[in-house]
Structure formats: C-alpha cells, structure tokens
Scaffold this motif. Structure first.
Motif, PDB file in Angstrom:
ATOM      1  N   ARG A 228       0.847  -1.217  -0.055  1.00 10.15           N
ATOM      2  CA  ARG A 228      -0.019   0.019  -0.075  1.00 10.15           C
ATOM      3  C   ARG A 228       0.868   1.219  -0.002  1.00 10.15           C
ATOM      4  O   ARG A 228       0.596   2.018  -0.757  1.00 10.15           O
ATOM      5  CB  ARG A 228      -0.906   0.130   1.035  1.00 10.15           C
ATOM      6  CG  ARG A 228      -1.722   1.238   1.380  1.00 10.15           C
ATOM      7  CD  ARG A 228      -3.061   1.365   0.513  1.00 10.15           C
ATOM      8  NE  ARG A 228      -3.727   2.586   0.582  1.00 10.15           N
ATOM      9  CZ  ARG A 228      -4.954   2.789  -0.315  1.00 10.15           C
ATOM     10  NH1 ARG A 228      -5.157   1.830  -1.179  1.00 10.15           N
ATOM     11  NH2 ARG A 228      -5.343   3.854   0.021  1.00 10.15           N
ATOM     12  N   TRP A 231       1.873   2.085  -3.644  1.00 10.63           N
ATOM     13  CA  TRP A 231       0.810   2.673  -4.149  1.00 10.63           C
ATOM     14  C   TRP A 231       0.702   4.103  -3.721  1.00 10.63           C
ATOM     15  O   TRP A 231       0.440   5.019  -4.632  1.00 10.63           O
ATOM     16  CB  TRP A 231      -0.530   1.755  -3.796  1.00 10.63           C
ATOM     17  CG  TRP A 231      -1.601   2.473  -4.620  1.00 10.63           C
ATOM     18  CD1 TRP A 231      -1.877   1.819  -6.004  1.00 10.63           C
ATOM     19  CD2 TRP A 231      -2.619   3.164  -4.486  1.00 10.63           C
ATOM     20  NE1 TRP A 231      -2.945   2.555  -6.478  1.00 10.63           N
ATOM     21  CE2 TRP A 231      -3.540   3.248  -5.622  1.00 10.63           C
ATOM     22  CE3 TRP A 231      -2.884   3.999  -3.151  1.00 10.63           C
ATOM     23  CZ2 TRP A 231      -4.699   4.125  -5.659  1.00 10.63           C
ATOM     24  CZ3 TRP A 231      -3.780   4.896  -3.254  1.00 10.63           C
ATOM     25  CH2 TRP A 231      -4.734   4.885  -4.275  1.00 10.63           C
ATOM     26  N   CYS A 232       0.768   4.550  -2.449  1.00  4.33           N
ATOM     27  CA  CYS A 232       0.667   5.945  -2.182  1.00  4.33           C
ATOM     28  C   CYS A 232       1.783   6.736  -2.776  1.00  4.33           C
ATOM     29  O   CYS A 232       1.404   7.802  -2.954  1.00  4.33           O
ATOM     30  CB  CYS A 232       0.508   5.708  -0.496  1.00  4.33           C
ATOM     31  SG  CYS A 232      -0.878   5.130   0.440  1.00  4.33           S
ATOM     32  N   LYS A 235       0.817   7.360  -6.152  1.00  2.91           N
ATOM     33  CA  LYS A 235      -0.341   8.274  -6.054  1.00  2.91           C
ATOM     34  C   LYS A 235      -0.119   9.828  -5.650  1.00  2.91           C
ATOM     35  O   LYS A 235      -0.454  10.547  -6.427  1.00  2.91           O
ATOM     36  CB  LYS A 235      -1.546   7.755  -5.213  1.00  2.91           C
ATOM     37  CG  LYS A 235      -2.910   8.352  -5.262  1.00  2.91           C
ATOM     38  CD  LYS A 235      -3.878   7.810  -4.447  1.00  2.91           C
ATOM     39  CE  LYS A 235      -5.385   8.625  -4.271  1.00  2.91           C
ATOM     40  NZ  LYS A 235      -6.193   7.986  -3.535  1.00  2.91           N
TER      41      LYS A 235
END
Length: 238
Positions: A228, A231-232, A235
C-alpha cells in the motif's frame, strides 16, 4: 531563537492496554526545552482489549496531567486516528507518538532543536542516522524501509533517510492545512508527499534511537502495508 508555547503530542492507540500507561508515563515526565507546555491527545481506534480502561485509570491516577481522550466507535486504522488527533491539536507544533515503546519521548527535545534554532518547520526522526541505540530485528523490514524511503525521495525530490519513521514533528498549521486521506499506514508516504509540496517548507532530520517490537510483542505493520505504501508514493507523488 524561535519561541512557542505548546507542543501537541498525538498518540494513536489500538490494543495497547499492556503498554499505554508506560508511554504516558514517559511523555508526562519529559521536560521540554524552553519551558514549552505539552498537550497530549490520545485517540483510541476502537481497541478490542482494555486500552480504554487503562487510559481512564491513568487519567484518574494523574489528575494533574491533562490528557485529551477520543475514541473511534469503529476501527478505522492508524491514519484515521492521526487525522482525529491532528484536527484537534492546538499547539503551535505537533509530534506523533506511537502508543508502544519503540520510540523514546526523551528525544523530543532533539527533534525540537532545529525548530527552536529557527531553521525548521518539519523535523523527521531517523532510525538510520546517528549513534543512538537500535534494537536488531528484521533484515527485510530494514530493506523495505530503505526502498520505500528511496522511492518516496525520488517522487518528492527529497533526501530523507527514514520516511516511515513514527517521529514526525510538524508546524501544526501546515499539517492541518493538508487534505489527508489514508486511513492506515499509508499516512506516512502521503503526509511526506503533501508536506514536501508546501511552498518554502523547511524539512530537517535528526537521528533517534529505536526499540523495535517483534510481532509477538505487538508489532502490527505487515507486507500488505508495504505494498500500500508503494501505491501511495506513486499516487501522491505525481
């Protein structure tokens, strides 16, 4: 020298009944440089053990030590608990303190020093700098932390050594100005990306000690949180 009156200490807690009184003791006993006062904000993220009871008993035993207490009715994650605490902070600066015993509140003054010297708006406490004690634990966690920090640095044009550290000290108005979304451990890469984009923000880093826990002792972060985090970083870093 920069002068300010109050440091807000935000403590997210989930199933920390065994140790929450110990960390509150350490926070209570630390004396901050320059006569700075402490505002302690504990956010219980719907613990399933007796965390709430332990906090309330501590408040009864130490009535002169003001603890603001908030409880989530459902478990929402560490990031969500931090959002709650950050929103309620009234100190000029704010520091994050985990409810376990991995980080030492006696080192608050070292994080405060670049602020008091007039250099910093944000200070990260790095577990990978300096000569302070570090418990020897997981090889792959260290590799993962360094990878995530390097990736975060590349996206945000920073040169941090420990993006994932708990000890992050912010100018309160700056961190409260951010629209933070991540509910769990994605808080770390998100807040790093967003704070780095504030015009003229001054970010510093100091070495800290680290008394890590094993999973048997209560460590909660896992490999899914690492995925995660990647991904962050992508993003919020684009």
């Amino acid at each position: 020298m920069t002068r300010f009156a109050k440091l807000s200490i935000v403590i997210p807690a989930y199933n920390e009944a065994r140790t929450i009184h110990l960390i509150l003791d350490r926070v209570r006993k630390v004396d901050l440089s320059g006569g700075i006062n402490k505002e302690v904000i504990v956010v219980n993220d719907c613990s399933t053990d007796d965390t709430e009871g332990a906090i309330q008993r501590y408040r009864e035993q130490h009535r002169g030590f003001d603890i603001q207490y908030y409880a989530h009715p459902v478990n929402r994650g560490k990031g969500a608990a931090l959002h709650t605490g950050i929103a309620r902070a009234t100190g000029e600066y704010l520091i994050i303190q985990d409810a376990d015993l991995e980080y030492d509140p006696r080192e608050y003054n070292e994080l405060l020093q670049p602020v008091l010297d007039g250099f910093a708006d944000v200070v990260y406490g790095s577990r990978f700098q300096g000569s302070k004690p570090h418990r020897i634990l997981f090889f792959w966690h260290t590799i993962g932390n360094r990878f995530l920090t390097t990736l975060s640095n590349a996206f945000n044009n920073l040169n941090l050594t420990d993006m994932e550290t708990c000890y992050k000290l912010f100018r309160t108005d700056m961190v409260q100005s951010l629209s933070l979304q991540e509910q769990r451990f994605g808080f770390e890469p998100e807040v790093t990306a967003k704070i780095s984009r504030i015009p003229n923000v001054r970010i510093y880093e100091v070495g800290i000690s680290y008394y890590g826990r094993t999973y048997e002792e209560g460590k909660k972060i896992g490999w899914r949180d690492g995925v995660r985090a990647i991904w962050c970083i992508v993003k919020y870093g684009v």
